[in-house]
Design a protein around this motif. Structure first.
Motif, PDB file in Angstrom:
ATOM      1  N   TRP A   1      -4.839   4.898   0.318  1.00  0.00           N
ATOM      2  CA  TRP A   1      -5.622   4.097  -0.626  1.00  0.00           C
ATOM      3  C   TRP A   1      -5.317   4.460  -2.079  1.00  0.00           C
ATOM      4  O   TRP A   1      -5.581   3.687  -2.988  1.00  0.00           O
ATOM      5  CB  TRP A   1      -7.122   4.269  -0.361  1.00  0.00           C
ATOM      6  CG  TRP A   1      -7.589   3.472   0.809  1.00  0.00           C
ATOM      7  CD1 TRP A   1      -8.197   3.949   1.932  1.00  0.00           C
ATOM      8  CD2 TRP A   1      -7.499   2.054   0.992  1.00  0.00           C
ATOM      9  NE1 TRP A   1      -8.472   2.924   2.793  1.00  0.00           N
ATOM     10  CE2 TRP A   1      -8.054   1.751   2.242  1.00  0.00           C
ATOM     11  CE3 TRP A   1      -6.988   0.998   0.221  1.00  0.00           C
ATOM     12  CZ2 TRP A   1      -8.119   0.460   2.748  1.00  0.00           C
ATOM     13  CZ3 TRP A   1      -7.052  -0.292   0.722  1.00  0.00           C
ATOM     14  CH2 TRP A   1      -7.615  -0.542   1.973  1.00  0.00           C
TER      15      TRP A   1
ATOM     16  N   TRP B   1      -1.873   2.294  -2.536  1.00  0.00           N
ATOM     17  CA  TRP B   1      -1.601   1.015  -1.874  1.00  0.00           C
ATOM     18  C   TRP B   1      -1.054  -0.046  -2.820  1.00  0.00           C
ATOM     19  O   TRP B   1      -0.178  -0.825  -2.456  1.00  0.00           O
ATOM     20  CB  TRP B   1      -2.859   0.487  -1.166  1.00  0.00           C
ATOM     21  CG  TRP B   1      -3.917  -0.048  -2.091  1.00  0.00           C
ATOM     22  CD1 TRP B   1      -4.885   0.672  -2.714  1.00  0.00           C
ATOM     23  CD2 TRP B   1      -4.104  -1.413  -2.509  1.00  0.00           C
ATOM     24  NE1 TRP B   1      -5.667  -0.145  -3.486  1.00  0.00           N
ATOM     25  CE2 TRP B   1      -5.214  -1.427  -3.385  1.00  0.00           C
ATOM     26  CE3 TRP B   1      -3.454  -2.612  -2.231  1.00  0.00           C
ATOM     27  CZ2 TRP B   1      -5.680  -2.591  -3.975  1.00  0.00           C
ATOM     28  CZ3 TRP B   1      -3.919  -3.771  -2.831  1.00  0.00           C
ATOM     29  CH2 TRP B   1      -5.023  -3.750  -3.698  1.00  0.00           C
ATOM     30  N   ASP B   2      -1.533  -0.038  -4.058  1.00  0.00           N
ATOM     31  CA  ASP B   2      -1.079  -1.072  -4.987  1.00  0.00           C
ATOM     32  C   ASP B   2       0.042  -0.555  -5.885  1.00  0.00           C
ATOM     33  O   ASP B   2       0.527  -1.289  -6.731  1.00  0.00           O
ATOM     34  CB  ASP B   2      -2.252  -1.576  -5.835  1.00  0.00           C
ATOM     35  CG  ASP B   2      -2.948  -0.441  -6.575  1.00  0.00           C
ATOM     36  OD1 ASP B   2      -2.771   0.733  -6.175  1.00  0.00           O
ATOM     37  OD2 ASP B   2      -3.659  -0.724  -7.548  1.00  0.00           O
TER      38      ASP B   2
ATOM     39  N   VAL C   1       0.162  -3.240   3.706  1.00  0.00           N
ATOM     40  CA  VAL C   1      -1.209  -3.313   3.215  1.00  0.00           C
ATOM     41  C   VAL C   1      -2.001  -4.337   4.014  1.00  0.00           C
ATOM     42  O   VAL C   1      -1.549  -5.456   4.222  1.00  0.00           O
ATOM     43  CB  VAL C   1      -1.231  -3.688   1.716  1.00  0.00           C
ATOM     44  CG1 VAL C   1      -2.671  -3.780   1.226  1.00  0.00           C
ATOM     45  CG2 VAL C   1      -0.459  -2.671   0.901  1.00  0.00           C
ATOM     46  N   ALA C   2      -3.184  -3.930   4.445  1.00  0.00           N
ATOM     47  CA  ALA C   2      -4.035  -4.833   5.226  1.00  0.00           C
ATOM     48  C   ALA C   2      -4.891  -5.667   4.280  1.00  0.00           C
ATOM     49  O   ALA C   2      -5.417  -5.163   3.295  1.00  0.00           O
ATOM     50  CB  ALA C   2      -4.928  -4.019   6.144  1.00  0.00           C
ATOM     51  N   TRP C   3      -5.031  -6.935   4.573  1.00  0.00           N
ATOM     52  CA  TRP C   3      -5.929  -7.818   3.826  1.00  0.00           C
ATOM     53  C   TRP C   3      -6.917  -8.413   4.799  1.00  0.00           C
ATOM     54  O   TRP C   3      -6.574  -8.791   5.905  1.00  0.00           O
ATOM     55  CB  TRP C   3      -5.136  -8.937   3.134  1.00  0.00           C
ATOM     56  CG  TRP C   3      -4.457  -8.454   1.900  1.00  0.00           C
ATOM     57  CD1 TRP C   3      -3.272  -7.789   1.831  1.00  0.00           C
ATOM     58  CD2 TRP C   3      -4.925  -8.589   0.552  1.00  0.00           C
ATOM     59  NE1 TRP C   3      -2.971  -7.488   0.528  1.00  0.00           N
ATOM     60  CE2 TRP C   3      -3.965  -7.974  -0.279  1.00  0.00           C
ATOM     61  CE3 TRP C   3      -6.056  -9.169  -0.028  1.00  0.00           C
ATOM     62  CZ2 TRP C   3      -4.116  -7.918  -1.663  1.00  0.00           C
ATOM     63  CZ3 TRP C   3      -6.194  -9.116  -1.406  1.00  0.00           C
ATOM     64  CH2 TRP C   3      -5.223  -8.496  -2.214  1.00  0.00           C
TER      65      TRP C   3
END
Lengths: 316, 573
Positions: free
Chosen positions: B462, B465-466, B473-475
């Motif tokens: 986390w 992640w970006d 990456v889970a959405w």
């Protein structure tokens, strides 16, 4: 003797200081603070925060205070019995740790209650006659069970006794209050893993005693064999296992993480793991202090007990 | 609702479309419900039989009462127990679930993906979708005996948009971001740029009388009702002070009796208000007496159900499917738009070269990867983040795997001898992330791309992640396809993890988001999806199903695409 205890206690304080200092240094890094923020606010939300808001959050949590200041604050609080606050569980760390410690205590009591008689009896039986059939059998069983990791035992026991036969519950979360029934599988798992080790130590000690000359003399004098074992051999043979057993206390405290997590048993090991992963710094600190204290105190008990059991040993 | 004088012009338009066969009946129901027509009426207008969920019973968002239902009892659910501090900053669905039985929402999206009025009894939008009026139900009682008024809702929305609250989960939603504007604080940041904060545009939300709340938005937004059921948007009493668990005043049928984070969360029915009067719940019958959540990690929940510790669980992973099938009980699956993106940052080497990205996507057959990981349920992804269950989904021509083409592109991009890349994986949603990456890795190998998989603990993931150039990456699921596109692919939005920036895409998306007519919107989505797919910023092999399970005794347990718990009509036999 008192000098020894005093020295040990000073040692304990030094270990506590060093361990807590190292932990504080590790958990004070920006990465750990960020991890805490992610736990509190969510991964997606943290990346939506701008620098200012993040700093405000740090300030609100008291995490922007310089490291040494936080460390001294923490030390001061700890000395007054305040163990800080758990970010994860949202309550005071002190009562939390005691509560979980008590749960692990119950587990330990169950394990000792079962493991001590089993391993002592097996160990003595095996050590009485070295290389006999009963010695070979006990040694084989001990080594066999000790070499199975706890997690494997836990799975096998769950599959057979909980899912298969349905005798015991699958998990030990004790959701409707304390239940003896739910305690059985975790206790069994730990006993299966541990009894072999203690039995082997007892066997070795017993075997050694049996080869000593006073035992031979006693046997040659025509004293009944059972009397020789019970009156002459046992007392000396139990000195080594006593030390081993007391030191198992330490293992039960921090070594049972796997079992507690597997069975969802709310004990000290599970708390420590969760706190370390979170990262819940003040809980980790409190747990460390407790673990160090238990380690040192169990060592003191074993040392002192040793002198009582074996009068030949004196501490200078 | 059928007595309504004003029906949104788009509803009439939609009805015509449906009658001329250009819009399916089900889509009509969705659109009409979005515009404030009661779902029951919408189903009737569409000539469809009313499902259990349509409100043939007084405009309620819940399923109809079951004549066989048994009242009373305790439902025990295995879930991770989190703290319940401030609904607006909830960061996990579990927190929302613990609070949802106490605090309610203006609207409610059911397990069938249709959004219905909840605390509001209806809503209406102006023709260009910039002004929305929510009419509150009369007689909704707070736990302290007061009646829910429009000013209470205004207080909530104003609070959500306060920059000091840092409600990242809310201001990311298009409705609320359309009520914010940048303000200069007068300070400078370290680079000498003026520091900007987002503040609510005055007058964005207001009360019109006691029972009407008016939202004024700076641009058209279609998903206002959906955005009122996102888990942080629970409506709290204006006396609210964090933590909620200390003094929960809501409108729901339950209240918090005991909360121990990491252990249990006990909810009991509200019978008396805090000032000692009888509490009357607005939402009709509720069967359960108590809801008990007990903390079990996801891996342990199924076994806890098998052992009889609990009656239902939050979720189990696909790797436990065989175990679930072998147990007595009901396995429930929800089709969702939850997905995993193997996404690349367009400004980081080697992905800054469009040819490299094209080669990556070209080398992978999404359907084959999906079949390996989720053989049952779910749907195949098409690298544009819109799922076939979204109403406006446009079916683009099928993508073909082309290994030679990928190799040729790589050679052109200067990677004649192959390419080595590393993807960061956090398994934030379960170990299937890693499995899926492995399936993709094996396909990439054929095109000479060596993909290393860097698995890291979820909490560690986390942090990056970006930021990572290449990550899995889970959405989560969102009811409309346009919602996630706005969150993730517009320039400068906080969650734009790919750094994708294309004015043409944004214009096309604006256009689609301002279009109510599903058929028309779908036609516009062709361009949106095509631009995104052609940009090759992600390999998106699949949309996953979510599984949950209950014992045989539990009835009416909803398998919701976002795992939102709403247990008003759940009962135990």
């Amino acid at each position: 003797m008192f000098k020894l205890i005093g020295r040990r206690l000073i040692q304990m304080v030094l270990i506590m200081l060093t361990a807590s200092f190292i932990l504080f240094v590790i958990f004070d890094t920006p990465e750990f603070k960020k991890r805490l923020a992610i736990q509190e606010l969510g991964g997606f939300a943290v990346s939506a925060l701008d620098e200012t808001t993040y700093n405000e959050w740090l300030e609100k949590k008291g995490l922007n205070v310089p490291f040494y200041q936080r460390y001294f604050n923490w030390m001061g609080n700890t000395l007054t019995g305040d163990f800080g606050f758990s970010y994860e569980k949202n309550r005071d760390a002190g009562p939390l740790v005691w509560e979980k410690l008590a749960n692990t205590g119950i587990l330990a009591l169950g394990v000792f209650g079962l493991m001590i008689p089993i391993s002592l009896i097996l160990g003595v039986l095996a050590g009485m006659k070295e290389a006999s059939l009963q010695d070979r059998a006990v040694s084989f069983i001990s080594v066999f069970f000790t070499s199975i990791p706890e997690v494997a035992t836990a799975i096998i026991l769950t599959v057979v006794f909980a899912l298969g036969l349905g005798w015991f519950p699958t998990k030990s979360a004790m959701i409707s209050g304390f239940s003896f029934h739910e305690l059985i599988l975790p206790v069994l798992t730990l006993v299966v893993y541990d009894f072999g080790y203690v039995a082997r130590m007892t066997r070795a000690s017993m075997a050694e005693v049996m080869t000593s000359q006073y035992i031979r003399t006693a046997v040659l004098k025509g004293i009944p064999y059972s009397r020789v074992i019970l009156r002459h051999a046992l007392r000396n043979a139990l000195i080594a296992p006593f030390t081993v057993i007391v030191l198992q206390l330490n293992w039960l405290l921090s070594g049972v993480v796997v079992v507690e997590v597997f069975f969802e048993y709310d004990g000290f090991g599970k708390l420590l793991l969760e706190a370390a992963l979170f990262p819940d710094i003040e809980v980790v600190q409190a747990c460390t202090l407790v673990a160090v204290a238990v380690a040192v105190i169990s060592q003191i008990i074993s040392d002192v007990g040793y002198t009582f059991l074996n009068p030949r040993i004196r501490f200078g | 609702m059928s007595s309504d004088k004003r029906v949104h012009p788009k509803v009439t338009e939609a009805k015509e479309l449906m009658e001329s066969g250009r819009m399916s009946r089900r889509e009509f129901v969705r659109t009409a419900a979005l515009l404030g027509v009661a779902a029951g009426t919408a189903y009737a207008m569409a000539g469809l039989p009313r499902p259990a969920f349509a409100d043939s019973h007084g405009n309620m968002p819940f399923p109809a009462d079951d004549p066989n239902a048994k009242e009373g009892g305790i439902l025990k659910v295995a879930m991770q127990i989190q703290k319940v501090e401030d609904p607006a900053t909830f960061s996990w669905v579990e927190m929302g679930n613990q609070a949802r039985h106490m605090m309610e929402y203006l609207a409610m999206t059911g397990p069938d993906n249709v959004t219905r009025p909840m605390l509001a009894e209806k809503w209406e939008a102006n023709d260009d979708l910039t002004e929305w009026k929510f009419h509150l139900r009369k007689g909704v009682m707070w736990h302290n005996g007061e009646e829910l008024k429009a000013e209470h809702v205004v207080w909530n929305v104003t609070r959500w948009l306060d920059a000091d609250l840092a409600a990242g989960g809310i201001i990311g939603l298009s409705t609320y971001s359309a009520m914010l504007e940048e303000h200069d604080t007068g300070e400078k940041d370290d680079d000498g740029e003026p520091k900007m904060v987002k503040k609510m545009i005055p007058g964005s939300v207001s009360a019109d009388g006691d029972y009407t709340v008016v939202f004024k938005l700076k641009k058209p937004v279609l998903s206002v009702a959906e955005d009122c059921y996102n888990y942080p948007t629970a409506i709290c009493h204006p006396s609210f002070k964090a933590p909620l668990s200390d003094n929960p005043i809501g409108t729901g049928p339950f209240t918090l009796a005991e909360l121990k984070v990491g252990e249990k969360c006990i909810l009991k029915r509200v019978t008396k208000t805090t000032d000692g009067k009888d509490f009357v719940y607005w939402g009709g019958k509720v069967y359960l007496d108590e809801i008990h959540y007990y903390n079990f990690d996801e891996d342990n929940q199924l076994v806890a159900l098998a052992g009889g510790d609990v009656d239902a669980i939050y979720e189990f992973g696909v790797e436990q499917m065989e175990l679930a099938k072998s147990l007595p009980g009901k396995v429930l699956a929800a089709k969702t738009a939850q997905t995993l993106l193997l996404r690349m940052q367009v400004d980081q080497p080697p992905f800054d070269d469009p040819k490299v990205r094209a080669a990556m996507t070209m080398a992978v057959d999404n359907a084959r990867a999906k079949a390996l990981v989720f053989p049952e349920g779910g749907s195949v992804g098409e690298n544009h983040h819109v799922c076939e269950i979204h109403p406006e989904y446009f079916k683009l021509p099928e993508m073909k795997r082309d290994v030679d083409g990928a190799k040729a592109l790589l050679a052109e991009a200067g990677h004649k001898d192959g390419l080595e890349v590393t993807i960061d994986v956090g398994n934030t949603d379960g170990p299937w992330h890693q499995t899926l990456c492995e399936a993709v890795r094996d396909q990439l190998k054929d095109a000479g791309i060596k993909m290393n998989i860097n698995v890291m603990p979820a909490s560690k993931f986390w942090e990056i992640w970006d930021k990572t150039p290449f990550g899995a990456v889970a959405w989560t699921h969102r009811p409309l396809g346009t919602m996630v596109l706005s969150l993730a692919y517009r320039k400068g939005v906080p969650w734009n993890e790919t750094h994708f920036d294309d004015p043409e895409f944004e214009a096309a998306l604006d256009d689609a988001e301002a279009t109510l007519d599903v058929e028309e919107r779908r036609a516009k989505m062709e361009k949106v999806e095509k631009i995104l797919q052609d940009a090759n910023i992600m390999i998106e092999p699949l949309f996953r199903p979510v599984y949950t399970m209950t014992s045989e005794a539990v009835n009416g347990y909803p398998a919701h695409p976002t795992q939102y718990h709403q247990f008003n009509k759940v009962w135990k036999s």
